[in-house]
Design a protein around this motif. Structure first.
Motif, PDB file in Angstrom:
ATOM      1  N   LEU A  85     -29.051  30.586  25.488  1.00 30.86           N
ATOM      2  CA  LEU A  85     -29.783  30.016  24.157  1.00 30.86           C
ATOM      3  C   LEU A  85     -29.426  30.806  22.792  1.00 30.86           C
ATOM      4  N   ALA A  86     -28.420  31.612  23.060  1.00 29.43           N
ATOM      5  CA  ALA A  86     -27.998  32.264  21.850  1.00 29.43           C
ATOM      6  C   ALA A  86     -26.762  31.939  21.188  1.00 29.43           C
ATOM      7  N   TRP A  87     -26.345  30.468  21.727  1.00 32.36           N
ATOM      8  CA  TRP A  87     -25.068  29.654  21.495  1.00 32.36           C
ATOM      9  C   TRP A  87     -25.397  29.348  19.812  1.00 32.36           C
ATOM     10  N   PRO A  88     -24.469  29.665  18.926  1.00 29.54           N
ATOM     11  CA  PRO A  88     -24.871  29.385  17.379  1.00 29.54           C
ATOM     12  C   PRO A  88     -25.211  27.933  17.234  1.00 29.54           C
ATOM     13  N   ALA A  89     -26.478  27.658  16.981  1.00 29.59           N
ATOM     14  CA  ALA A  89     -27.119  26.377  16.512  1.00 29.59           C
ATOM     15  C   ALA A  89     -26.654  25.714  15.284  1.00 29.59           C
ATOM     16  N   ARG A  90     -26.085  26.720  14.466  1.00 31.02           N
ATOM     17  CA  ARG A  90     -25.284  26.152  13.256  1.00 31.02           C
ATOM     18  C   ARG A  90     -24.135  25.300  13.413  1.00 31.02           C
ATOM     19  N   ARG A  91     -23.458  25.706  14.539  1.00 30.18           N
ATOM     20  CA  ARG A  91     -22.375  24.754  14.858  1.00 30.18           C
ATOM     21  C   ARG A  91     -22.699  23.445  15.367  1.00 30.18           C
ATOM     22  N   LEU A  92     -23.845  23.291  15.988  1.00 25.24           N
ATOM     23  CA  LEU A  92     -24.347  21.824  16.600  1.00 25.24           C
ATOM     24  C   LEU A  92     -24.786  21.114  15.264  1.00 25.24           C
ATOM     25  N   ASP A  93     -25.527  21.759  14.186  1.00 26.20           N
ATOM     26  CA  ASP A  93     -25.970  21.472  13.061  1.00 26.20           C
ATOM     27  C   ASP A  93     -24.662  20.611  12.238  1.00 26.20           C
ATOM     28  N   ALA A  94     -23.829  21.392  12.103  1.00 24.77           N
ATOM     29  CA  ALA A  94     -22.712  21.007  11.211  1.00 24.77           C
ATOM     30  C   ALA A  94     -22.080  19.993  12.135  1.00 24.77           C
ATOM     31  N   ALA A  95     -22.026  19.773  13.294  1.00 30.48           N
ATOM     32  CA  ALA A  95     -21.129  18.695  14.051  1.00 30.48           C
ATOM     33  C   ALA A  95     -21.993  17.411  13.855  1.00 30.48           C
ATOM     34  N   ARG A  96     -23.278  17.682  13.994  1.00 31.57           N
ATOM     35  CA  ARG A  96     -24.330  16.375  13.765  1.00 31.57           C
ATOM     36  C   ARG A  96     -23.992  15.886  12.338  1.00 31.57           C
ATOM     37  N   ALA A  97     -24.001  16.553  11.441  1.00 32.43           N
ATOM     38  CA  ALA A  97     -23.838  16.190  10.054  1.00 32.43           C
ATOM     39  C   ALA A  97     -22.674  15.413   9.936  1.00 32.43           C
ATOM     40  N   THR A  98     -21.469  15.914  10.653  1.00 29.73           N
ATOM     41  CA  THR A  98     -19.904  15.401  10.442  1.00 29.73           C
ATOM     42  C   THR A  98     -20.097  13.819  11.054  1.00 29.73           C
ATOM     43  N   LEU A  99     -20.811  13.796  12.355  1.00 34.03           N
ATOM     44  CA  LEU A  99     -20.933  12.567  13.069  1.00 34.03           C
ATOM     45  C   LEU A  99     -21.740  11.598  12.234  1.00 34.03           C
ATOM     46  N   GLU A 100     -22.706  11.886  11.645  1.00 29.03           N
ATOM     47  CA  GLU A 100     -23.473  11.291  10.816  1.00 29.03           C
ATOM     48  C   GLU A 100     -22.849  10.540   9.472  1.00 29.03           C
ATOM     49  N   VAL A 101     -21.944  11.290   8.959  1.00 33.41           N
ATOM     50  CA  VAL A 101     -21.120  10.911   7.712  1.00 33.41           C
ATOM     51  C   VAL A 101     -20.127   9.891   8.100  1.00 33.41           C
ATOM     52  N   HIS A 102     -19.617  10.036   9.348  1.00 31.38           N
ATOM     53  CA  HIS A 102     -18.561   9.235  10.055  1.00 31.38           C
ATOM     54  C   HIS A 102     -19.150   7.974  10.474  1.00 31.38           C
ATOM     55  N   GLY A 103     -20.394   7.786  10.509  1.00 30.99           N
ATOM     56  CA  GLY A 103     -20.838   6.662  11.028  1.00 30.99           C
ATOM     57  C   GLY A 103     -21.171   6.774  12.822  1.00 30.99           C
ATOM     58  N   ASP A 104     -20.987   7.809  13.183  1.00 28.94           N
ATOM     59  CA  ASP A 104     -21.139   7.989  14.796  1.00 28.94           C
ATOM     60  C   ASP A 104     -22.482   8.191  15.082  1.00 28.94           C
ATOM     61  N   GLN A 105     -23.482   7.459  14.884  1.00 29.23           N
ATOM     62  CA  GLN A 105     -25.021   7.592  15.160  1.00 29.23           C
ATOM     63  C   GLN A 105     -25.246   7.978  16.734  1.00 29.23           C
ATOM     64  N   VAL A 106     -24.611   7.512  17.750  1.00 32.88           N
ATOM     65  CA  VAL A 106     -24.790   7.761  19.173  1.00 32.88           C
ATOM     66  C   VAL A 106     -25.024   9.105  19.288  1.00 32.88           C
ATOM     67  N   ASN A 107     -23.652   9.739  19.005  1.00 32.62           N
ATOM     68  CA  ASN A 107     -23.422  11.029  19.395  1.00 32.62           C
ATOM     69  C   ASN A 107     -24.265  12.082  18.236  1.00 32.62           C
ATOM     70  N   ALA A 108     -24.377  11.701  17.031  1.00 33.60           N
ATOM     71  CA  ALA A 108     -25.428  12.362  16.283  1.00 33.60           C
ATOM     72  C   ALA A 108     -26.697  12.367  16.744  1.00 33.60           C
ATOM     73  N   ALA A 109     -27.071  11.412  17.231  1.00 33.48           N
ATOM     74  CA  ALA A 109     -28.620  11.226  17.894  1.00 33.48           C
ATOM     75  C   ALA A 109     -28.646  12.226  19.053  1.00 33.48           C
ATOM     76  N   HIS A 110     -27.348  12.494  19.903  1.00 30.97           N
ATOM     77  CA  HIS A 110     -27.471  13.163  21.190  1.00 30.97           C
ATOM     78  C   HIS A 110     -27.497  14.574  20.704  1.00 30.97           C
TER      79      HIS A 110
END
Length: 406
Positions: free
Chosen positions: A85-110
């Motif tokens: 649970l100490a895994w850095p959540a900011r990395r996931l948040d940044a990855a989600r933002a990247t996926l949303e910008v590039h139109g990968d809505q399925v993995n962004a939702a995941h």
């Protein structure tokens, strides 16, 4: 992608890790590493999976931002399964933002659902519900629709809204059947088992104690009884709730008085139970008067604490008094409750989830291990703790269907 990578990705999306490994097990290019990592995660070798997915993220070039972001999402899910649970959540948040910008809505939702499940594990229900409100499950593939409904059911179960939980699990079962992924269907079945499993133990005067399922607990809260809730360290009557979660002495007093209702409890017995005093002298009696005065002020909306000739009695304003305990009463019940999902937890993750020191959690684990209730796996920093697998709201690996390299 080449044909082998495409075929392996489709196999993983259908929940067939062996079919994927048959195609990419001997390859070491970045897409193959990512697929191998996800396959190993689905097979349960989480440590190896984490290393492979991280290697894949490093192997993708700077221009392959989407593929790297998907690897981060996969690593985040592996961390969740490892209860890191100490895994850095900011990395996931940044990855989600990247996926949303590039139109990968399925993995962004995941990625968003992973955030929601993390919130559920650590008890941040309000934040989980807020994140869930921004998603549109109707636009997602069946597997993620099932994950969405499992999250809805998880929130509803924790809020004791069994009708909403039952409806969400019905939708989740339909979506899992459409997805055709056995692991997903099994997770829905475990959540259904958790909905019907004993959730608490009821103690009432002149009645035999009995185990209650979630819907029975919900009915008890709506019955008008004054409930001394030892599961949440609170007293409640209908919609009125007085939390004593940060006041252990006051809750101990309320619990002893609730167990004795409608009779009173002598001053010496209260001091012995609450302060663990072998003999109640004047200093204990003075402290008892102070703590009872504090309890009276807090319980004013629900009940009185009335002095009697022998001691004190709890007098509710309305209905009877019931005491609700955990199904298995233990000094370390909170640790057992987290371990009951059947997953392997690190002591540091348990400390984060319980908002407690790691040393106190380690002492609790050692005590539970001595009683044979939990068992350690591994050594040193890799050590994890498990109880026997029981019905619960667990996290099965459902890694992204749209995989790196496409």
């Amino acid at each position: 992608m080449d044909s082998l990578i495409t075929a392996a990705a489709r196999a993983l999306a259908a929940g067939d890790p062996f079919g994927a490994l048959n195609r990419v097990a001997l390859r070491s290019d970045a897409p193959a590493l990512a697929l191998r990592g996800i396959a190993m995660a689905q097979l349960g070798d989480l440590v190896r999976a984490k290393a492979l997915v991280r290697s894949a993220a490093q192997a993708f070039g700077a221009r392959e931002a989407v593929a790297r972001a998907r690897c981060v999402v996969a690593e985040a899910e592996i961390a969740l399964a490892l209860r890191d649970l100490a895994w850095p959540a900011r990395r996931l948040d940044a990855a989600r933002a990247t996926l949303e910008v590039h139109g990968d809505q399925v993995n962004a939702a995941h990625a968003r659902y992973l955030e929601i499940r993390h919130c559920l594990l650590v008890g941040r229900l309000g934040e989980a519900a807020r994140l869930l409100d921004g998603l549109q499950p109707g636009l997602l593939p069946p597997a993620l629709r099932a994950v969405h409904e499992l999250a809805v059911a998880g929130i509803a179960m924790r809020r004791l809204d069994t009708q909403a939980a039952r409806a969400a699990l019905g939708f989740a079962a339909q979506a899992a059947d459409s997805a055709g992924i056995a692991a997903l269907a099994a997770e829905v079945e475990r959540a259904v088992d958790a909905l019907h499993a004993p959730a608490a133990r009821l103690l009432q005067k002149e009645q035999a104690e009995r185990l209650l399922a979630l819907d029975e607990v919900e009915a008890l809260f709506a019955s008008g009884s004054l409930v001394v809730d030892a599961c949440r360290h609170a007293l409640r009557e209908g919609a009125v709730v007085v939390s004593l979660a940060g006041r252990p002495v006051l809750f101990a007093l309320a619990r002893v008085l609730g167990e004795a209702w409608p009779a009173d409890v002598s001053r010496d017995a209260l001091a012995a139970r609450v302060f663990r005093a072998r003999q109640a002298d004047e200093s204990y009696r003075a402290r008892l008067r102070v703590e009872l005065g504090r309890l009276r002020r807090l319980l004013r909306p629900l009940a009185e604490v009335r002095a009697t000739s022998q001691g004190f009695a709890l007098v509710p304003h309305h209905g009877p008094v019931a005491v609700l305990e955990r199904p298995v009463e233990s000094a370390h019940g909170a640790v057992l409750a987290l371990l009951s999902d059947g997953e392997a937890w690190a002591s540091s993750a348990l400390a984060l989830a319980l908002d407690a020191s790691q040393r106190s959690v380690q002492r609790a684990l050692d005590a539970l291990a001595a009683d044979g209730l939990v068992q350690p796996l591994g050594q040193g920093r890799a050590r994890r703790w498990m109880s026997r697998p029981v019905a619960g709201f667990a996290t099965t690996l459902l890694l992204p269907a749209a995989l790196p390299g496409d």
